[in-house]
Design a protein around this motif. Structure first.
Motif, PDB file in Angstrom:
ATOM      1  N   PHE A 104       0.840  -1.200   0.000  1.00 30.61           N
ATOM      2  CA  PHE A 104       0.000   0.000   0.000  1.00 30.61           C
ATOM      3  C   PHE A 104       0.875   1.252   0.000  1.00 30.61           C
ATOM      4  N   ARG A 112       2.370   9.018  -6.283  1.00 30.05           N
ATOM      5  CA  ARG A 112       2.641  10.429  -5.986  1.00 30.05           C
ATOM      6  C   ARG A 112       3.870  10.948  -6.720  1.00 30.05           C
ATOM      7  N   ILE A 133      -4.850  -5.102  -2.690  1.00 35.42           N
ATOM      8  CA  ILE A 133      -4.241  -3.846  -2.231  1.00 35.42           C
ATOM      9  C   ILE A 133      -4.184  -2.846  -3.389  1.00 35.42           C
ATOM     10  N   PRO A 251       1.708   7.175   2.824  1.00 34.84           N
ATOM     11  CA  PRO A 251       0.627   7.811   3.586  1.00 34.84           C
ATOM     12  C   PRO A 251       0.462   7.358   5.040  1.00 34.84           C
ATOM     13  N   LEU A 252       1.076   6.242   5.423  1.00 29.85           N
ATOM     14  CA  LEU A 252       0.897   5.731   6.793  1.00 29.85           C
ATOM     15  C   LEU A 252       1.940   6.383   7.704  1.00 29.85           C
ATOM     16  N   THR A 253       1.773   7.688   7.886  1.00 29.45           N
ATOM     17  CA  THR A 253       2.786   8.505   8.531  1.00 29.45           C
ATOM     18  C   THR A 253       2.722   8.410  10.053  1.00 29.45           C
TER      19      THR A 253
ATOM     20  N   ALA B 101      -1.442   1.943  11.836  1.00 26.51           N
ATOM     21  CA  ALA B 101      -2.142   1.417  10.657  1.00 26.51           C
ATOM     22  C   ALA B 101      -3.642   1.308  10.940  1.00 26.51           C
ATOM     23  N   PHE B 104      -5.287   4.631  10.734  1.00 26.30           N
ATOM     24  CA  PHE B 104      -5.449   4.997   9.319  1.00 26.30           C
ATOM     25  C   PHE B 104      -6.713   4.359   8.763  1.00 26.30           C
ATOM     26  N   VAL B 108     -10.172   6.474   7.704  1.00 29.10           N
ATOM     27  CA  VAL B 108     -10.643   6.434   6.313  1.00 29.10           C
ATOM     28  C   VAL B 108     -12.054   5.856   6.264  1.00 29.10           C
ATOM     29  N   ARG B 112     -15.414   7.792   4.880  1.00 27.85           N
ATOM     30  CA  ARG B 112     -16.230   7.243   3.800  1.00 27.85           C
ATOM     31  C   ARG B 112     -17.692   7.073   4.209  1.00 27.85           C
ATOM     32  N   TYR B 132      -0.008  12.584  13.316  1.00 27.49           N
ATOM     33  CA  TYR B 132       0.642  12.358  12.016  1.00 27.49           C
ATOM     34  C   TYR B 132      -0.235  11.512  11.094  1.00 27.49           C
ATOM     35  N   ILE B 133      -0.842  10.485  11.659  1.00 23.85           N
ATOM     36  CA  ILE B 133      -1.708   9.628  10.840  1.00 23.85           C
ATOM     37  C   ILE B 133      -2.918  10.425  10.357  1.00 23.85           C
ATOM     38  N   GLY B 136      -1.820  12.225   7.440  1.00 27.59           N
ATOM     39  CA  GLY B 136      -1.695  11.325   6.289  1.00 27.59           C
ATOM     40  C   GLY B 136      -3.050  10.989   5.692  1.00 27.59           C
ATOM     41  N   GLU B 139      -4.550  14.110   3.892  1.00 30.77           N
ATOM     42  CA  GLU B 139      -3.956  14.359   2.577  1.00 30.77           C
ATOM     43  C   GLU B 139      -4.502  13.385   1.531  1.00 30.77           C
ATOM     44  N   ILE B 140      -4.518  12.110   1.873  1.00 34.02           N
ATOM     45  CA  ILE B 140      -4.891  11.118   0.857  1.00 34.02           C
ATOM     46  C   ILE B 140      -6.391  11.153   0.559  1.00 34.02           C
ATOM     47  N   MET B 141      -7.181  11.625   1.545  1.00 33.18           N
ATOM     48  CA  MET B 141      -8.629  11.660   1.340  1.00 33.18           C
ATOM     49  C   MET B 141      -9.112  13.039   0.884  1.00 33.18           C
ATOM     50  N   ARG B 249     -15.750   0.690   5.085  1.00 32.83           N
ATOM     51  CA  ARG B 249     -14.736   0.186   4.153  1.00 32.83           C
ATOM     52  C   ARG B 249     -13.392   0.825   4.433  1.00 32.83           C
ATOM     53  N   PRO B 251      -9.170   0.953   3.633  1.00 32.36           N
ATOM     54  CA  PRO B 251      -8.445   0.891   2.355  1.00 32.36           C
ATOM     55  C   PRO B 251      -7.325  -0.151   2.268  1.00 32.36           C
ATOM     56  N   LEU B 252      -6.876  -0.688   3.395  1.00 31.57           N
ATOM     57  CA  LEU B 252      -5.765  -1.649   3.351  1.00 31.57           C
ATOM     58  C   LEU B 252      -6.330  -3.055   3.133  1.00 31.57           C
TER      59      LEU B 252
END
Lengths: 411, 411
Positions: A104, A112, A133, A251-253, B101, B104, B108, B112, B132-133, B136, B139-141, B249, B251-252
């Motif tokens: 992932f 990116r 994934i 992204p898993l910061t 994780a 995250f 997400v 959703r 931080y997560i 992350g 940003e991705i969403m 749902r 994402p991983l």
């Protein structure tokens, strides 16, 4: 039928430069274990190493071991030990999380880095987690997933030539067929078409030499519980090429990927090197087993490993020819990993009958029998015996026993 | 100065209904361990459980243990064992991956489920990985991150009242101050304002009763290596409320989260219940330690636990009052977790001086001394002795010794 005899095999065992490694594994009595491509055998040094980590580092020293026993840096120190096995620099590999999570991260980072393009190109027959994934990444990134048969070069070239592929994800060795892909050539082809590459090394690391830097690979992931013998569910690894360090953003910061985690800063700042691919705390007890295994791997000559692997798979293919099963794995040595896959409609029952005889392979739906050859602990005589057993099970129709046709496999 | 004497404490130890649990941990001699909120102590049953998993399940039974030893289902069986500790149903919790994780995934999934809104509301002082997560995920969403002081109710209410918050992420107990948040009330407030909630339970699970279902919580995550004593970097857990099953749902989307993983289907189909929050293979050896710990936790009365926890923290606060350090943790028992935080500009050196005396707490930058109270293995007399040591170190200025002021902590 092959002309190789069991005595020939015994002689080859005597001459095998890797023979001594077998003593460094604890193997059950009376079993020929051809499933090291699913779960590797237990390194003899692992139990004591694990016990030390549990009883002394955790039990006695407790929190102090994050510093004193090097727990905090394990993802990096183990990554540096693993790096030579995949042809990478010590700062290009970190150990942690699972293969799925690392895939992932790598796929998002690649997308990116190639923001003008939206296609993730995968392969039709890849291991399910790679497919799933990729789907998860495509959805969250607003990207498009496309799949191609990785072993049809023209199809692969055509898909890349479309000019919209941001990243290509392939398995170095196919989990089912055992086909080995030409990492150098495919990576070149991808780059020539403006795509980045992510390689899944689950079925090649520890099975053959991998040259990530030499092939100019962008990202790679792999597990450590197959040929690397680090134990069930052991942490995976991720490779990020040095040229992408700084620019690559996953992204898993989590805080383990922070440049200065103990500042407890409110804002994220990615660490240097592959460390920015870390997220949270890693299972230290599991890492102890990996360390015991990687200690051993530091002494393995990967070219001797590959030579023996090819000899073992060749011997198995030759010696099972008379069973009449369809060979799924490429016949040409240079195109196969350390695995032989055969096809039979009653594959599941045949695998069960072999297990009853102490020959452990596995089955992959719908009809594939998989046999993995871990050169560090398998002998030529083991392979000879396993091949003989397979021929007998098939020719004698031993698999028809209801014991073997009844149950349903899980792994 | 408190009026409680050491004899009073000895009497309370004699009467303590949880006293027997101390024998179920292996603790170093001569140490009062007040850092179980960072890394819990080793359960006495864990070494043998781990050795069995390594030597018998892995070493002897190898791949067969994925079925026979229940490895495949560990994320669910351990989740079901953990569920009562957080007031959840057995299908609402799975164990796996790390806290980062899982955060995250949960964030997400929550975004959703609330697609009309784009704000993730976090708290200013949350643990860095939560911050931080969240960044992350935002940003991705394409979401917006906002932060508020979670202990200022008016600020929190105001931020939620803006009407654009999709999801609120809070820690149940603050990692630094030890403040306990009112999960029921805040969850109600969030829901009343159209937001979902994700609670981070790292500092509350195993420290006090948690009632996720009772509070109507949507998602929660937590680690198992603090009060749950599962060992360094042990797998985390994630809770998904039953009402979100099917719709939520993450994402991983690895193969362990698939409805029928052994179909090796080319398309992803999420598993039922919280299982859809799984990704890849989990560290089985690490899970063995968690299992040993959760066995023990099945016998713990969480209300007795809370009662003792409050008594221990109260005793420590009272008995260290004369040291003159600023109390960071709420003075009111109902508003604190199982931790006491004190502030001093020389906090780092004081913690080192205490460690030299065998009293192990920890330090969080810039000036916080943290002391965690694990009721299963701490005695009232331990807390009395630790408090006396702290008073002596501060009043006698023992921390001025260059041994204590020099080094730099890592954890």
């Amino acid at each position: 039928m092959t002309s190789t005899t069991r005595s020939d095999c015994a002689r080859r065992d005597d001459e095998d430069p890797l023979a001594g490694f077998r003593r460094e594994f604890l193997l059950p009595e009376g079993v020929v274990y051809l499933d090291g491509n699913s779960l590797g055998a237990l390194p003899a040094a692992a139990p004591a190493r694990i016990a030390r980590t549990v009883e002394q580092e955790w039990g006695e020293r407790l929190i102090a071991s994050w510093n004193d026993a090097g727990w905090w840096d394990k993802p990096r120190t183990l990554g540096a030990m693993l790096a030579p096995l995949v042809g990478a620099g010590p700062h290009e590999v970190v150990v942690g999380d699972g293969t799925s999570a690392n895939l992932f991260k790598a796929l998002v980072a690649a997308l990116r880095l190639n923001p003008e393009r939206r296609v993730v190109l995968g392969e039709t027959g890849n291991f399910p987690t790679d497919l799933y994934i990729t789907g998860g990444v495509a959805e969250i990134m607003g990207a498009v997933e496309r799949r191609v048969d990785a072993d049809r070069r023209a199809a692969l070239a055509g898909a890349l030539a479309a000019g919209d592929v941001a990243v290509l994800l392939l398995s170095h060795v196919d989990y089912r067929t055992g086909a080995l892909r030409d990492m150098a050539e495919i990576t070149r082809l991808a780059h020539a078409n403006g795509a980045l590459v992510v390689w899944d090394l689950c079925h090649s690391v520890g099975a053959l030499p991998v040259e990530l830097a030499g092939c100019g690979v962008d990202f790679a992931v792999g597990c450590t519980y197959k040929y690397l013998n680090a134990g069930p569910g052991a942490p995976a690894f991720v490779f990020a090429a040095e040229r992408h360090h700084g620019a690559a953003r996953q992204p898993l910061t989590g805080w383990h990927g922070h440049a200065r985690p103990f500042d407890f800063s409110a804002e994220y700042a990615p660490a240097d090197g592959a460390s920015s691919f870390l997220s949270g705390s890693q299972p230290v007890v599991a890492a102890a087993a990996l360390e015991a295994s990687l200690d051993l791997w530091q002494r393995v000559d990967l070219h001797q490993l590959r030579e023996k692997s090819l000899a073992l798979t060749e011997l198995f293919i030759e010696s099972t020819g008379s069973a009449g099963l369809e060979l799924v794995t490429p016949r040409e040595g240079g195109r196969r990993g350390s695995q032989v896959a055969l096809r039979h409609p009653q594959g599941y029952a045949i695998v069960q009958a072999l297990i009853a005889r102490g020959v452990v392979g596995d089955f992959r739906a719908p009809d594939v029998l998989r046999f993995g050859f871990a050169p560090l602990y398998l002998r030529y005589t083991d392979v000879f015996d396993a091949a003989s057993a397979l021929v007998e099970v098939v020719r004698g129709e031993e698999w028809r026993d209801p014991r073997f046709t009844a149950a349903k496999a899980v792994t």
